[in-house]
Design an enzyme around this catalytic site. Structure first.
Site, PDB file in Angstrom:
ATOM      1  N   GLU A  36       3.624   0.443 -23.609  1.00 18.73           N
ATOM      2  CA  GLU A  36       2.872   1.115 -23.444  1.00 18.73           C
ATOM      3  C   GLU A  36       1.512   1.094 -22.543  1.00 18.73           C
ATOM      4  O   GLU A  36       0.544   1.500 -21.407  1.00 18.73           O
ATOM      5  CB  GLU A  36       2.388   2.936 -23.835  1.00 18.73           C
ATOM      6  CG  GLU A  36       3.847   3.087 -24.054  1.00 18.73           C
ATOM      7  CD  GLU A  36       4.795   3.086 -22.559  1.00 18.73           C
ATOM      8  OE1 GLU A  36       3.251   3.559 -21.860  1.00 18.73           O
ATOM      9  OE2 GLU A  36       5.606   4.033 -22.454  1.00 18.73           O
ATOM     10  N   CYS A 191      10.470   8.919  -6.111  1.00 23.54           N
ATOM     11  CA  CYS A 191       9.254   9.721  -6.203  1.00 23.54           C
ATOM     12  C   CYS A 191       7.626   9.166  -5.723  1.00 23.54           C
ATOM     13  O   CYS A 191       6.925   9.330  -6.580  1.00 23.54           O
ATOM     14  CB  CYS A 191       8.644  10.822  -6.695  1.00 23.54           C
ATOM     15  SG  CYS A 191       7.685  12.194  -6.246  1.00 23.54           S
ATOM     16  N   CYS A 198      13.333  11.194  -0.993  1.00 24.13           N
ATOM     17  CA  CYS A 198      13.580  12.193  -0.952  1.00 24.13           C
ATOM     18  C   CYS A 198      15.316  12.528  -1.683  1.00 24.13           C
ATOM     19  O   CYS A 198      16.007  13.180  -2.139  1.00 24.13           O
ATOM     20  CB  CYS A 198      13.245  13.162  -0.722  1.00 24.13           C
ATOM     21  SG  CYS A 198      11.167  13.246  -0.892  1.00 24.13           S
ATOM     22  N   CYS A 201      16.649  11.756  -5.638  1.00 18.98           N
ATOM     23  CA  CYS A 201      16.030  12.337  -5.676  1.00 18.98           C
ATOM     24  C   CYS A 201      17.370  13.509  -6.701  1.00 18.98           C
ATOM     25  O   CYS A 201      17.463  14.423  -5.756  1.00 18.98           O
ATOM     26  CB  CYS A 201      14.689  13.323  -5.612  1.00 18.98           C
ATOM     27  SG  CYS A 201      13.979  14.356  -6.737  1.00 18.98           S
ATOM     28  N   CYS A 207      12.078  20.763  -4.897  1.00 24.55           N
ATOM     29  CA  CYS A 207      10.680  20.347  -4.835  1.00 24.55           C
ATOM     30  C   CYS A 207      10.051  20.453  -3.884  1.00 24.55           C
ATOM     31  O   CYS A 207      10.509  21.037  -3.045  1.00 24.55           O
ATOM     32  CB  CYS A 207      11.166  18.769  -4.897  1.00 24.55           C
ATOM     33  SG  CYS A 207       9.697  17.891  -4.528  1.00 24.55           S
TER      34      CYS A 207
END
Length: 348
Positions: A36, A191, A198, A201, A207
């Protein structure tokens, strides 16, 4: 709607998500935390070799805490944003001092460690222990800003608060680790900032940006401003044996604590500084110019003019504090800023 969002995303993740990232096997708190921190403002493809090299050398928090700063910087060298490495090292030491050499399984305790903000703490708790905490990294901000049609810059306090509320509402109670990875994967691979896919997705039918044709303008970009440019002269000072002079930078500022080449404001200052600092007669130094280059930082551009100074055989060379004469291959083992590493590599 939030539950449906998570369920769709998880079904997509089971088929299309990333399941072979090195920090997923095994997914220990230390490996999750390290990944991270490395992934902050850095892509997976860049991070992966650094991560593998890092955990091979420093396999536990205790080993990281016991390592020297030079060892940590050497493993980090080239990854950039070196404050992350300093904070990582200090946080490991605090884990040894306060938490018996382990990452705390508590949000506030994690947040108290240097280099760990709200999103990173949530990601560690979600991915290492499957606890229900939302995250809001850059990829997630983009997904949520588009899906909800937020037409304000995400850096604004009001918008940040709204995005955190959305992140919280979408985070499921089960499979939190998978959901956290799924929404990051969606932002990284579908995205995307430019030319989002799209049609691939799993949540595109809800959206707002997809519906309104505004994916190119959402999320709203930070108001642009021209980056200032600074200049410096880097001194590539070599002795008769081919060793290069390096010096440790100050503990604060750009490249803090790293080893780098000495710098000067211009050629005249460089010549004077070398002769004065090392007590070398001007006739014992051969000068030549090297190709100039520009290095970009997040907040300014640095124009670098490298000047090579060859010290003739027999000249007396003295070390100053926090300086080392090293062969290029030896220098490569230290924590060096990326442009300095590349410059020294050309000398080998």
């Amino acid at each position: 709607m939030s539950k449906d969002f998570a369920n769709r995303l998880l079904r997509w993740f089971d088929v299309h998500g990333r399941h072979e990232l090195p920090w997923q096997h095994s997914r220990t708190p230390y490996r999750v935390w390290l990944s991270e921190i490395m992934l902050q403002q850095t892509q997976v493809a860049t991070v992966t070799p650094y991560f593998l090299r890092f955990v091979e050398k420093l396999q536990t928090i205790r080993e990281l805490a016991a390592a020297s700063q030079d060892d940590v910087f050497a493993l980090w060298s080239g990854l950039g944003y070196y404050s992350r490495a300093r904070n990582l090292h200090r946080a490991a030491q605090l884990c040894v001092e306060r938490h018996n050499g382990e990452l705390p399984r508590d949000f506030e305790a994690l947040l108290a460690l240097p280099g760990i903000g709200r999103s990173t703490a949530g990601a560690i708790l979600a991915q290492a222990w499957d606890l229900r905490f939302p995250i809001l990294d850059g990829n997630v901000k983009r997904v949520l800003a588009r899906w909800h049609g937020l037409d304000r810059w995400p850096g604004e306090t009001k918008t940040q608060t709204q995005l955190w509320a959305f992140a919280e509402s979408h985070t499921p109670s089960a499979r939190v680790a998978d959901y956290t990875q799924a929404i990051m994967d969606l932002g990284a691979g579908v995205c995307t900032r430019a030319k989002p896919r799209c049609n691939d997705c799993p949540v595109s039918d809800g959206c707002v940006a997809h519906r309104d044709g505004s994916t190119a303008t959402l999320p709203v970009r930070k108001p642009a401003r021209a980056l200032p440019t600074r200049q410096t002269v880097m001194l590539v000072l070599r002795d008769a044996c081919g060793r290069v002079l390096l010096e440790r930078r100050a503990p604060t500022g750009v490249w803090a604590g790293l080893w780098s080449l000495p710098e000067a404001s211009d050629e005249q200052a460089a010549r004077f500084g070398i002769a004065n600092t090392h007590n070398i007669a001007a006739g014992a130094i051969a000068f030549r110019a090297l190709p100039a280059f520009t290095h970009g930082f997040s907040h300014y551009r640095l124009d670098v003019t490298p000047l090579a100074f060859e010290i003739q055989p027999g000249a007396h060379v003295a070390d100053a504090a926090d300086q080392r004469w090293l062969y290029p291959a030896e220098a490569a083992a230290l924590g060096l800023p990326a442009p300095v590493r590349k410059l020294i590599a050309t000398l080998s």
